[in-house]
Design an enzyme around this catalytic site. Structure first.
Site: not given
Length: 668
Positions: A113, A10
């Protein structure tokens, strides 16, 4: 670069208007299907508390997705300070996240998750959370294209039991469990399921109830504790939905009446747990389970002993043994299963632990994990037993104190021998009449060469097993073979008898068991039927031949033919066995026995009327199977009631010599 994850990197970038955005670039080796699933989920998840999708595409051969840029910190970094959140801000955060999950679930998307690292707090404020990383999110109406059947997906410490088991059809309540784990950690600064490695953590999730958060945070709002523990309910059918969880969290801070503690393991029936060791596990995220737990032999062994197989990754096996019956029933089944598995799990160690109602510290999984740590000090595969299981197993199994702990060596070959309590030999008292009746029946069977049978009926604790010990010690004319009632698989009881008469020991490898049965049948049966009988006895005893004959293959296709063939083989085998010497077959807990075995035993009585065969069963009162079999084979019923006061006093004085009468009266 702002960060790196399992699927990509990212970066902080700017859009055409100069506004900051988060640019996630897919790693070249990452799963493209999973990345596309994240993009699809983000495009559909337009909610103020879910990270906002901006765009996606391919540039210079690299796949990317653009999302809104967030200023602040993720919850994982906030909790690293070790300072827990107070009830109200934690509840506000939880209710906001539950609303976001509710939004996903109504669109049939499961996040799968939810964990602190995937919860971002804008400006570091718990009241401003956003859900991140929908990389393994999945639509409920779509088949799994990303993971194969049975795969475990998620992060172990926050994984719902049904996700840990790799079940299909997981719904949004798995996310609720994960959020419950997050909130538990947020208010206590510790995980509800802590362990040394992933297998240990998953074992705790599957077996143990979490310690109440108020034990660590005494001033925790009772409604917050109630919400967290309800979200952590293992039974998915009783776990709240995201909407219901949000409603509970929104009530935190309101005046609360006394909140009753949820049902815990200490209030449930006692359970025994079997856990095997595995290679060292350090990965934070489990994506696949090892193929070992799907092995047919492992499944068959656990089922044969009425256990529940809970699959774990990395070659570990977790099985629980509970349900109706005394604690000793569960521990014995776990021990028998461990011995059966010994031939299949190679160099792995095994731990057996039992939950005691009066104590849950340390937890079952912690105790099992500690035993496996101790076992690592030796390279010899071992079965370690905890102290709670010891008194439940000592009379039936050979246990040995070793430098690594108490080790289970083998099952005792019979029920004879001196009986002890707290290491002191004790007499059998108050059962003289019943014992004399059984001894007379055994001698009549052996001397007159006739089939005789009896059933000893009594409630748990009435001394059925003790009476069997005494009988086997006194009735020397008969060779006794014992089995225990099991009903999960057909011919389970009959199979035990075949294996024990043939001398096939627990833990024998398939080749050893096959060689033993081959040699045994060769000395008992002859003629053209012998080879087919060997195959049929192997079907009963779970010792199949490598290459089944055409006759066996044909018989397997017709239930009537295979049933009649097995009956003929079993009767012929017992006839040959009793021709050599009087034989006693003892089956404890016949109320648990499988029906096909009972049919075989009834056939023996009808066919072997002039053979020295003695059948003895134990049963609890009112067991229909025992009553039906007793009626069919005309078994003599020996009913055990409570000991007389005089017999009870003799027993106490044997145990505590010289005890004052007042002490004896108190104990009696």
């Amino acid at each position: 670069m702002a960060g790196k994850g399992a699927m990509g990197t990212v970066y902080r970038a700017v859009d055409e208007q100069g506004n900051p955005v988060a640019l996630k670039v897919l790693d070249p080796l990452a799963d493209d299907a999973r990345f596309q699933a994240e993009v699809d989920a983000l495009r559909r998840a337009t909610h103020p508390n879910i990270v906002t999708y901006v765009a996606h595409g391919i540039s210079a051969g690299q796949t990317f997705v653009v999302m809104e840029w967030l200023e602040g910190a993720d919850l994982e970094h906030v909790l690293e300070s070790g300072i827990p959140l107070k009830s109200n801000p934690a509840a506000t955060m939880g209710a906001t996240l539950a609303e976001a999950l509710e939004f996903l679930h109504t669109r049939e998307i499961v996040h799968r998750d939810v964990k602190p690292g995937n919860i971002f707090l804008r400006a570091g404020e718990p009241a401003l959370p956003k859900l991140l990383d929908l990389g393994i999110a999945r639509r409920l109406d779509e088949p799994s294209r990303i993971t194969h059947k049975g795969a475990i997906v998620g992060t172990p410490s926050y994984m719902a039991p049904e996700a840990a088991l790799g079940h299909d059809g997981i719904d949004g309540r798995a996310d609720v469990f994960s959020l419950g784990c997050v909130l538990y950690e947020a208010v206590t600064a510790r995980s509800p399921f802590e362990g040394d490695h992933a297998v240990h953590v998953l074992a705790k999730i599957l077996v143990d109830d979490p310690v109440r958060p108020s034990r660590f945070v005494p001033d925790l709002d009772p409604r917050m504790e109630e919400a967290i523990l309800t979200m952590l309910t293992k039974d998915v059918s009783r776990r709240p939905t995201a909407r219901e969880a949000r409603a509970m969290l929104e009530r935190v801070g309101e005046p609360a009446s006394r909140v009753d503690a949820p049902l815990t393991l200490g209030e449930r029936r006692v359970v025994s747990v079997l856990l095997t060791s595995s290679p060292s596990v350090t990965a934070d995220t489990i994506q696949e389970r090892d193929a070992l737990v799907t092995d047919a032999h492992v499944r068959a062994a656990v089922a044969r002993h009425r256990g529940t197989l809970l699959s774990l990754p990395h070659s570990a096996i977790l099985a629980t043994f509970g349900g109706p019956g005394a604690p000793s029933d569960h521990a014995v089944r776990a021990a028998d299963c461990a011995l059966d598995l010994a031939g299949w799990i190679g160099s792995a160690h095994t731990a057996i632990v039992t939950a005691r109602p009066e104590s849950r510290e340390p937890s079952l999984a912690d105790r099992a994990s500690q035993l496996l740590k101790q076992a690592k000090r030796t390279r010899v595969p071992s079965i370690l037993i905890d102290r709670a299981s010891e008194p439940l197993l000592g009379s039936r199994f050979v246990l040995e104190e070793t430098p690594i702990g108490l080790v289970l060596r083998s099952a005792k070959p019979g029920l004879g021998g001196a009986r002890t309590l707290r290491g002191r030999p004790t007499r059998c008292v108050g059962r003289d009449v019943e014992l004399a009746m059984l001894v007379a029946l055994v001698h009549e069977s052996a001397q007159d060469r006739v089939v005789r049978s009896a059933v000893v009926v009594g409630d748990p604790g009435m001394g059925k097993t003790r009476l069997l010990h005494e009988l086997m010690g006194q009735a020397r004319l008969v060779h006794f073979v014992t089995a225990r009632g099991e009903s999960t698989t057909a011919f389970s009881v009959a199979g035990q008898l075949v294996r024990r008469v043939a001398g096939i020991e627990h833990g024998s490898s398939p080749s050893e068991a096959s060689a033993r049965l081959d040699a045994h049948v060769a000395t008992r049966l002859g003629g053209p039927f012998a080879n087919f009988a060997r195959e049929l006895l192997g079907e009963i005893a779970q010792v199949p031949v490598a290459q089944p004959s055409a006759a066996l293959v044909g018989a397997r296709s017709d239930p009537a033919i295979i049933g009649d063939s097995i009956r003929r083989a079993f009767v012929a085998w017992l006839a040959a066995e009793t021709a050599r010497a009087p034989l006693g077959l003892v089956i404890e807990d016949i109320h648990w026995a499988d029906a096909p075995s009972l049919v075989l035993l009834a056939a023996d009585v009808r066919a072997l009327g002039d053979q020295p065969l003695f059948l003895l069963f134990t049963s609890r009162p009112g067991a229909r199977q025992a009553q039906a079999l007793s009626s069919e084979i005309d078994a003599r019923e020996v009913r055990l009631g409570k000991l007389s006061r005089a017999a009870s006093e003799r027993y106490v004085r044997d145990l505590v010599p010289g005890a004052p009468q007042a002490t004896v009266d108190f104990i009696v």
